[in-house]
Write a protein that holds these residues in place. Structure first.
Motif, PDB file in Angstrom:
ATOM      1  N   ALA A  97     -23.593 -27.760  73.446  1.00  0.00           N
ATOM      2  CA  ALA A  97     -24.194 -27.053  72.495  1.00  0.00           C
ATOM      3  C   ALA A  97     -24.182 -27.517  71.100  1.00  0.00           C
ATOM      4  O   ALA A  97     -23.405 -28.490  70.753  1.00  0.00           O
ATOM      5  CB  ALA A  97     -23.962 -25.651  72.484  1.00  0.00           C
ATOM      6  N   ALA A  98     -24.881 -27.396  69.955  1.00  0.00           N
ATOM      7  CA  ALA A  98     -24.797 -27.923  68.594  1.00  0.00           C
ATOM      8  C   ALA A  98     -23.817 -26.848  67.910  1.00  0.00           C
ATOM      9  O   ALA A  98     -24.043 -25.905  68.353  1.00  0.00           O
ATOM     10  CB  ALA A  98     -26.203 -27.962  68.015  1.00  0.00           C
ATOM     11  N   PRO A  99     -23.146 -27.587  67.097  1.00  0.00           N
ATOM     12  CA  PRO A  99     -22.049 -26.458  66.274  1.00  0.00           C
ATOM     13  C   PRO A  99     -22.968 -25.599  65.371  1.00  0.00           C
ATOM     14  O   PRO A  99     -22.196 -24.640  65.317  1.00  0.00           O
ATOM     15  CB  PRO A  99     -21.614 -27.671  65.271  1.00  0.00           C
ATOM     16  N   SER A 100     -24.273 -25.661  65.080  1.00  0.00           N
ATOM     17  CA  SER A 100     -24.832 -24.910  64.253  1.00  0.00           C
ATOM     18  C   SER A 100     -25.199 -23.545  65.391  1.00  0.00           C
ATOM     19  O   SER A 100     -25.321 -22.493  64.918  1.00  0.00           O
ATOM     20  CB  SER A 100     -26.291 -25.317  63.901  1.00  0.00           C
ATOM     21  N   TYR A 101     -25.475 -23.919  66.727  1.00  0.00           N
ATOM     22  CA  TYR A 101     -25.895 -22.773  67.468  1.00  0.00           C
ATOM     23  C   TYR A 101     -24.651 -21.976  67.961  1.00  0.00           C
ATOM     24  O   TYR A 101     -24.634 -20.484  67.831  1.00  0.00           O
ATOM     25  CB  TYR A 101     -26.145 -23.271  68.961  1.00  0.00           C
ATOM     26  N   GLU A 154     -29.035 -18.454  75.037  1.00  0.00           N
ATOM     27  CA  GLU A 154     -30.110 -18.915  75.088  1.00  0.00           C
ATOM     28  C   GLU A 154     -29.997 -20.424  75.710  1.00  0.00           C
ATOM     29  O   GLU A 154     -29.179 -21.161  74.990  1.00  0.00           O
ATOM     30  CB  GLU A 154     -31.009 -19.282  73.695  1.00  0.00           C
ATOM     31  N   CYS A 155     -30.374 -20.846  76.966  1.00  0.00           N
ATOM     32  CA  CYS A 155     -30.296 -21.757  77.631  1.00  0.00           C
ATOM     33  C   CYS A 155     -31.472 -22.751  77.677  1.00  0.00           C
ATOM     34  O   CYS A 155     -32.526 -22.138  77.765  1.00  0.00           O
ATOM     35  CB  CYS A 155     -29.680 -21.619  79.164  1.00  0.00           C
ATOM     36  N   LEU A 156     -31.216 -24.030  77.762  1.00  0.00           N
ATOM     37  CA  LEU A 156     -32.210 -24.909  77.787  1.00  0.00           C
ATOM     38  C   LEU A 156     -32.373 -25.400  79.419  1.00  0.00           C
ATOM     39  O   LEU A 156     -31.456 -25.977  79.714  1.00  0.00           O
ATOM     40  CB  LEU A 156     -32.133 -26.128  76.907  1.00  0.00           C
ATOM     41  N   SER A 194     -33.764 -30.253  71.159  1.00  0.00           N
ATOM     42  CA  SER A 194     -33.742 -28.842  71.146  1.00  0.00           C
ATOM     43  C   SER A 194     -32.427 -28.559  71.060  1.00  0.00           C
ATOM     44  O   SER A 194     -31.730 -27.480  70.238  1.00  0.00           O
ATOM     45  CB  SER A 194     -34.361 -28.115  72.141  1.00  0.00           C
ATOM     46  N   VAL A 195     -31.226 -29.258  71.683  1.00  0.00           N
ATOM     47  CA  VAL A 195     -29.827 -28.938  71.817  1.00  0.00           C
ATOM     48  C   VAL A 195     -29.481 -29.315  70.308  1.00  0.00           C
ATOM     49  O   VAL A 195     -28.801 -28.585  69.710  1.00  0.00           O
ATOM     50  CB  VAL A 195     -29.066 -29.561  72.751  1.00  0.00           C
ATOM     51  N   ARG A 196     -29.864 -30.388  69.523  1.00  0.00           N
ATOM     52  CA  ARG A 196     -29.303 -30.942  68.614  1.00  0.00           C
ATOM     53  C   ARG A 196     -29.670 -29.923  67.420  1.00  0.00           C
ATOM     54  O   ARG A 196     -29.201 -29.683  66.205  1.00  0.00           O
ATOM     55  CB  ARG A 196     -29.965 -32.103  68.143  1.00  0.00           C
ATOM     56  N   SER A 197     -31.164 -29.323  67.727  1.00  0.00           N
ATOM     57  CA  SER A 197     -31.680 -28.288  66.468  1.00  0.00           C
ATOM     58  C   SER A 197     -30.937 -26.876  66.622  1.00  0.00           C
ATOM     59  O   SER A 197     -31.278 -26.050  65.718  1.00  0.00           O
ATOM     60  CB  SER A 197     -33.143 -28.374  66.720  1.00  0.00           C
ATOM     61  N   GLY A 198     -30.031 -26.870  67.669  1.00  0.00           N
ATOM     62  CA  GLY A 198     -29.408 -25.526  67.783  1.00  0.00           C
ATOM     63  C   GLY A 198     -29.909 -24.552  68.373  1.00  0.00           C
ATOM     64  O   GLY A 198     -29.930 -23.104  68.058  1.00  0.00           O
ATOM     65  N   GLY A 236     -30.227 -24.070  71.759  1.00  0.00           N
ATOM     66  CA  GLY A 236     -29.402 -23.606  72.959  1.00  0.00           C
ATOM     67  C   GLY A 236     -28.279 -24.216  73.451  1.00  0.00           C
ATOM     68  O   GLY A 236     -28.250 -25.288  72.825  1.00  0.00           O
ATOM     69  N   ILE A 237     -28.176 -23.901  74.682  1.00  0.00           N
ATOM     70  CA  ILE A 237     -26.962 -24.608  75.526  1.00  0.00           C
ATOM     71  C   ILE A 237     -27.643 -25.342  76.682  1.00  0.00           C
ATOM     72  O   ILE A 237     -28.729 -24.649  77.363  1.00  0.00           O
ATOM     73  CB  ILE A 237     -25.917 -23.497  76.050  1.00  0.00           C
TER      74      ILE A 237
END
Length: 297
Positions: free
Chosen positions: A169-173, A190-192, A232-236, A238-239
């Motif tokens: 996940a991203a640190p922001s998430y 929230e999962c991808l 989408s992961v980088r954008s925060g 989800g996982i």
């Protein structure tokens, strides 16, 4: 002992490939009557019709469907035997058809193929990039690379290396939603979802103690390519569960971080797979040896 009618079996495979007696006759340089007689001869030998014939359409019967893969194998083995004999005293030449997963192909196989072609001027390569499972035999591929836990099949498979899979996940998430401490908590996040997993609706994890946990992930984004999910992961958003070759740069740059590191998703590996049979053209063997040497490190 009566030998099989190898010519008729090969002609049957060509008729299926070219979808008509006329097209097969043109491809083989034979008369349509010769094609028709060979199919009739084969039908008499197997005791069943192989085609439904109408004035507009030619389609396989149930017996034809059951026998067509055998016919393709006979034709392929015969062609490979002749090519192997010719190739023994010459440099490898001709076309090799290669099926590769999309992201892995772009990142790791593409550069290797460029080097291979520079060193083997007589070989051409048709590389098919897709994350979907490809029918190597039915679609006429010589070699496939697959990243999976392979089920039993008629294909010949060689494991090249294990593929590490990460939960990320991203640190922001994680700052916004918190960091799960156990896989069972993923159901609250929230999962991808990667659509081409064997069971995309169910994530399975194990730890060093042998415990197993199954989770039903929920999320707003689902894709059939891991690279697309990575944005989408980088954008925060989800996982995600992704393989090492997709996420290695992000992990090094810490734009994405691993979580639940005591737990592992289902083990997968990189395999090189080929159709059944032991006789291969020299050009195919040359590419296999090269890929094994480069990707099996």
């Amino acid at each position: 002992m009566k030998l099989p009618d190898f010519e008729a079996w090969s002609i049957f495979a060509c008729v299926v490939e070219h979808k008509s007696f006329t097209n097969a006759a043109q491809a083989l340089g034979l008369s349509k009557a010769t094609i028709s007689k060979a199919i009739t001869r084969l039908e008499r030998q197997v005791g069943a019709p192989l085609f439904h014939r109408t004035s507009r359409r030619l389609s396989l019967t149930d017996s034809g469907h059951k026998l067509v893969e055998h016919a393709k194998a006979i034709l392929s083995e015969g062609q490979a035997a002749e090519e192997a004999a010719r190739d023994e005293a010459s440099e490898p030449v001709g076309l090799v058809r290669l099926a590769v997963p999309m992201s892995f192909g772009l990142k790791h196989v593409g550069p290797l193929i460029a080097d291979f072609l520079c060193a083997n001027r007589g070989i051409s390569i048709d590389m098919h990039l897709s994350d979907a499972k490809v029918d190597l035999i039915g679609e006429g591929f010589d070699i496939g690379l697959r990243i999976a836990a392979l089920p039993d099949s008629s294909l010949r498979a060689r494991k090249l290396r294990d593929v590490q899979t990460y939960i990320v996940a991203a640190p922001s998430y994680l700052e916004r939603m918190g960091t799960p401490r156990h896989p069972s908590e993923l159901g609250e996040h929230e999962c991808l979802l990667y659509a081409l997993l064997t069971t995309p609706e169910l994530w399975r994890f194990t730890n060093a103690a042998g415990e197993e946990v199954a989770v039903r992930p929920v999320g707003r984004f689902r894709a059939n390519n891991s690279d697309v999910m990575l944005h989408s992961v980088r954008s925060g958003l989800g996982i995600a569960v992704v393989p090492d070759f997709i996420v290695e740069e992000d992990l090094a740059n810490q734009t994405i971080v691993p979580i639940l590191t005591d737990w592992q998703p289902r083990a997968v590996a990189l395999h090189l797979v080929t159709p059944p049979g032991t006789i291969r053209p020299h050009r195919v063997t040359a590419l296999i040896d090269y890929l094994v040497a480069q990707l099996g490190r």
